[in-house]
Design a protein around this motif. Sequence first.
Motif, PDB file in Angstrom:
ATOM      1  N   LEU A  18       0.802  -1.128  -0.090  1.00  0.00           N
ATOM      2  CA  LEU A  18       0.243   0.053  -0.050  1.00  0.00           C
ATOM      3  C   LEU A  18       0.784   1.149   0.047  1.00  0.00           C
ATOM      4  N   ARG A  19       0.342   2.268  -0.542  1.00  0.00           N
ATOM      5  CA  ARG A  19       1.050   3.599  -0.433  1.00  0.00           C
ATOM      6  C   ARG A  19       0.077   4.774   0.262  1.00  0.00           C
ATOM      7  N   LEU A  20       0.414   5.101   1.245  1.00  0.00           N
ATOM      8  CA  LEU A  20      -0.259   6.387   2.062  1.00  0.00           C
ATOM      9  C   LEU A  20       0.185   7.481   1.569  1.00  0.00           C
ATOM     10  N   SER A  21      -0.520   8.431   1.597  1.00  0.00           N
ATOM     11  CA  SER A  21      -0.197   9.981   1.041  1.00  0.00           C
ATOM     12  C   SER A  21      -0.830  10.596   2.316  1.00  0.00           C
ATOM     13  N   CYS A  22      -0.207  11.875   2.751  1.00  0.00           N
ATOM     14  CA  CYS A  22      -0.671  12.829   3.413  1.00  0.00           C
ATOM     15  C   CYS A  22      -0.249  14.231   3.085  1.00  0.00           C
ATOM     16  N   ALA A  23      -1.450  14.777   2.749  1.00  0.00           N
ATOM     17  CA  ALA A  23      -1.394  16.226   2.071  1.00  0.00           C
ATOM     18  C   ALA A  23      -1.592  17.252   3.264  1.00  0.00           C
ATOM     19  N   ALA A  24      -0.654  18.234   3.011  1.00  0.00           N
ATOM     20  CA  ALA A  24      -0.621  19.370   3.835  1.00  0.00           C
ATOM     21  C   ALA A  24      -0.911  20.502   3.357  1.00  0.00           C
ATOM     22  N   GLY A  26      -1.300  24.902   3.376  1.00  0.00           N
ATOM     23  CA  GLY A  26      -0.329  25.904   3.600  1.00  0.00           C
ATOM     24  C   GLY A  26       0.734  25.935   2.778  1.00  0.00           C
ATOM     25  N   ARG A  27       1.853  27.117   2.858  1.00  0.00           N
ATOM     26  CA  ARG A  27       2.816  27.201   1.921  1.00  0.00           C
ATOM     27  C   ARG A  27       4.222  26.827   2.616  1.00  0.00           C
ATOM     28  N   THR A  28       3.952  26.461   3.756  1.00  0.00           N
ATOM     29  CA  THR A  28       5.211  26.292   4.559  1.00  0.00           C
ATOM     30  C   THR A  28       5.610  25.057   4.846  1.00  0.00           C
ATOM     31  N   PHE A  29       5.133  23.998   3.903  1.00  0.00           N
ATOM     32  CA  PHE A  29       5.355  22.421   4.232  1.00  0.00           C
ATOM     33  C   PHE A  29       6.899  22.122   4.090  1.00  0.00           C
ATOM     34  N   SER A  30       7.791  22.799   3.431  1.00  0.00           N
ATOM     35  CA  SER A  30       9.066  22.476   3.419  1.00  0.00           C
ATOM     36  C   SER A  30       9.694  22.846   4.701  1.00  0.00           C
ATOM     37  N   ARG A  31       8.982  23.661   5.587  1.00  0.00           N
ATOM     38  CA  ARG A  31       9.694  23.941   6.722  1.00  0.00           C
ATOM     39  C   ARG A  31       9.670  23.004   7.913  1.00  0.00           C
ATOM     40  N   TYR A  32       8.733  21.925   7.487  1.00  0.00           N
ATOM     41  CA  TYR A  32       8.440  20.877   8.589  1.00  0.00           C
ATOM     42  C   TYR A  32       9.090  19.488   8.454  1.00  0.00           C
ATOM     43  N   ALA A  33       9.788  18.878   9.070  1.00  0.00           N
ATOM     44  CA  ALA A  33      10.193  17.631   9.082  1.00  0.00           C
ATOM     45  C   ALA A  33       8.691  16.798   9.320  1.00  0.00           C
ATOM     46  N   MET A  34       8.586  15.639   8.506  1.00  0.00           N
ATOM     47  CA  MET A  34       7.336  15.100   8.736  1.00  0.00           C
ATOM     48  C   MET A  34       7.464  13.361   9.003  1.00  0.00           C
ATOM     49  N   GLY A  35       6.607  13.048   9.936  1.00  0.00           N
ATOM     50  CA  GLY A  35       6.749  11.594  10.314  1.00  0.00           C
ATOM     51  C   GLY A  35       5.263  10.677  10.096  1.00  0.00           C
ATOM     52  N   LYS A  76       4.241  19.374  -3.948  1.00  0.00           N
ATOM     53  CA  LYS A  76       2.961  18.865  -3.927  1.00  0.00           C
ATOM     54  C   LYS A  76       2.217  18.870  -2.387  1.00  0.00           C
ATOM     55  N   ASN A  77       3.322  19.407  -1.517  1.00  0.00           N
ATOM     56  CA  ASN A  77       2.852  19.293  -0.103  1.00  0.00           C
ATOM     57  C   ASN A  77       2.247  18.175   0.372  1.00  0.00           C
ATOM     58  N   THR A  78       2.941  17.003   0.059  1.00  0.00           N
ATOM     59  CA  THR A  78       2.619  15.720   0.232  1.00  0.00           C
ATOM     60  C   THR A  78       3.780  14.759   0.880  1.00  0.00           C
ATOM     61  N   VAL A  79       3.646  13.920   1.792  1.00  0.00           N
ATOM     62  CA  VAL A  79       4.518  13.016   2.276  1.00  0.00           C
ATOM     63  C   VAL A  79       4.123  11.768   1.897  1.00  0.00           C
ATOM     64  N   TYR A  80       4.796  10.690   1.759  1.00  0.00           N
ATOM     65  CA  TYR A  80       4.385   9.178   1.310  1.00  0.00           C
ATOM     66  C   TYR A  80       4.730   8.321   2.305  1.00  0.00           C
ATOM     67  N   LEU A  81       4.182   6.929   2.548  1.00  0.00           N
ATOM     68  CA  LEU A  81       4.753   5.768   2.927  1.00  0.00           C
ATOM     69  C   LEU A  81       4.403   4.656   2.113  1.00  0.00           C
ATOM     70  N   GLN A  82       5.507   4.318   1.539  1.00  0.00           N
ATOM     71  CA  GLN A  82       5.203   2.979   0.711  1.00  0.00           C
ATOM     72  C   GLN A  82       5.411   1.849   1.555  1.00  0.00           C
ATOM     73  N   MET A  83       4.533   0.962   1.553  1.00  0.00           N
ATOM     74  CA  MET A  83       4.570  -0.133   2.450  1.00  0.00           C
ATOM     75  C   MET A  83       4.566  -1.439   1.786  1.00  0.00           C
ATOM     76  N   ASN A  84       5.685  -2.169   1.627  1.00  0.00           N
ATOM     77  CA  ASN A  84       5.710  -3.453   0.886  1.00  0.00           C
ATOM     78  C   ASN A  84       5.842  -4.697   2.003  1.00  0.00           C
ATOM     79  N   SER A  85       5.518  -5.803   1.605  1.00  0.00           N
ATOM     80  CA  SER A  85       5.688  -7.024   2.392  1.00  0.00           C
ATOM     81  C   SER A  85       4.726  -6.953   3.567  1.00  0.00           C
ATOM     82  N   LEU A  86       3.746  -6.542   3.507  1.00  0.00           N
ATOM     83  CA  LEU A  86       2.948  -6.278   4.816  1.00  0.00           C
ATOM     84  C   LEU A  86       2.448  -7.582   5.276  1.00  0.00           C
TER      85      LEU A  86
END
Length: 125
Positions: A18-24, A26-35, A76-86
């Motif tokens: 599965l691939r999860l997406s997280c859309a943020a 605002g214009r300051t996305f690059s100022r944040y670390a994401m988890g 794209k103000n987006t962070v992803y989590l690609q999950m394999n071998s679940l």
Amino acid sequence: QVQLVESGGGLVQPGGSLRLSCAASGRTFSRYAMGWFRQAPGKGREFVASISMFGVRTLYADSVKGRFTISRDNAKNTVYLQMNSLSPEDTAVYYCAAAAAWGATMHLPSTYDYWGQGTQVTVSS
């Protein structure tokens, strides 16, 4: 203020991906670390992975290392989590979070300032 919205969760068979997406907002996305964190029923919130502001640094929990990949697209103000071998042990609600700084405590929920509402991932045959 940063608003985070996760998507991409669902039901998948063991061994699947599965691939999860997280859309943020605002214009300051690059100022944040994401988890990414996850929480299974009856358990505490568990660290999964984090990525620094421009993607130079990543950190993974041992339980997902080699199977999951975190990435981000600041345009794209987006962070992803690609999950394999679940596996069924990956079943949980998955949350994305934003932190104003990158440091030695990226694995701790208290480091993060903003959270999404979560998306359910169920791994079952």
